[in-house]
Design an enzyme around this catalytic site. Sequence first.
Site, short mmCIF file in Angstrom:
data_model
loop_
_atom_site.label_atom_id
_atom_site.label_comp_id
_atom_site.label_asym_id
_atom_site.label_seq_id
_atom_site.Cartn_x
_atom_site.Cartn_y
_atom_site.Cartn_z
N ASP A 47 0.81 -1.37 0.19
CA ASP A 47 0.07 0.06 -0.08
C ASP A 47 0.80 1.31 -0.22
OD1 ASP A 47 -0.19 1.23 3.22
OD2 ASP A 47 0.06 -1.14 3.02
N GLU A 134 -6.49 4.77 12.88
CA GLU A 134 -5.65 4.56 13.73
C GLU A 134 -5.20 5.91 14.69
OE1 GLU A 134 -1.52 4.03 11.42
OE2 GLU A 134 -2.88 4.29 9.58
#
Length: 239
Positions: A47, A134
């Site tokens: 990614d 996150e």
Amino acid sequence: MKKKGCLILGISVTSLIIIGVIVLYRMFFIPHGINIDKDKYPVTGIDISAHTGKVDFEEIQKQNIDFVYLKATEGENFVDPKFEENYKNVIKNKFPVGFYHFFRFNKDGVVQAHNFLQNIKDKETHLPLVIDVEEWGNLSSKSQEEVVSEISKFINTVENSTQSKIMIYSNESSYKKYIEGNFDNKEVWICSFSKKPNIEKEWVFWQHSHKGKLDGADGWVDINTFNGTYDEWNKYLKK
């Protein structure tokens, strides 16, 4: 005695410099993460975002990379500067591709969903859309319950618009704080530098390195694995 003393001092300073260089090298130039058993987990993906810099996907294609996730958006109005370019080139080189949105805890979930949807519309995708949750670097005055509520708004808005299920990316601590017990029906992409992810739920993707190096990528790439064999991977792509 002075010469001897200077020599000892010189050696000490030199040694400290060498040690310092080694420490800095390990911090910034050696890939961070862990190696995993590729006989057990043969499918490898990356990614990337603008932080990766320029990426030559034709070169990446030569290195046994099976899929690519691209950062599309963040927060209420940010679009990754490399998203359009990366998308064009990843499709050109025929990688299975997916998109993710970095979720900002202090922003409205519905507005963030519209930012994501606006920028991925009409684009070809082969993998689940992803919300990146996150806590690290994600400052907010909202309570845990309020953050979970905004995440839920984002997910519902995207799923209702696309008629497809969202996957949730998170690290272990954020997963246990915001996702576990709240979104147990969602597929999970977990970041973990343990020998195996320390979560009870079965994961789909495991990000095991933040600093992988590949020919053709200017900067670091995140390295991921799929939880299954190549046969299972091919079936997953056809879902």
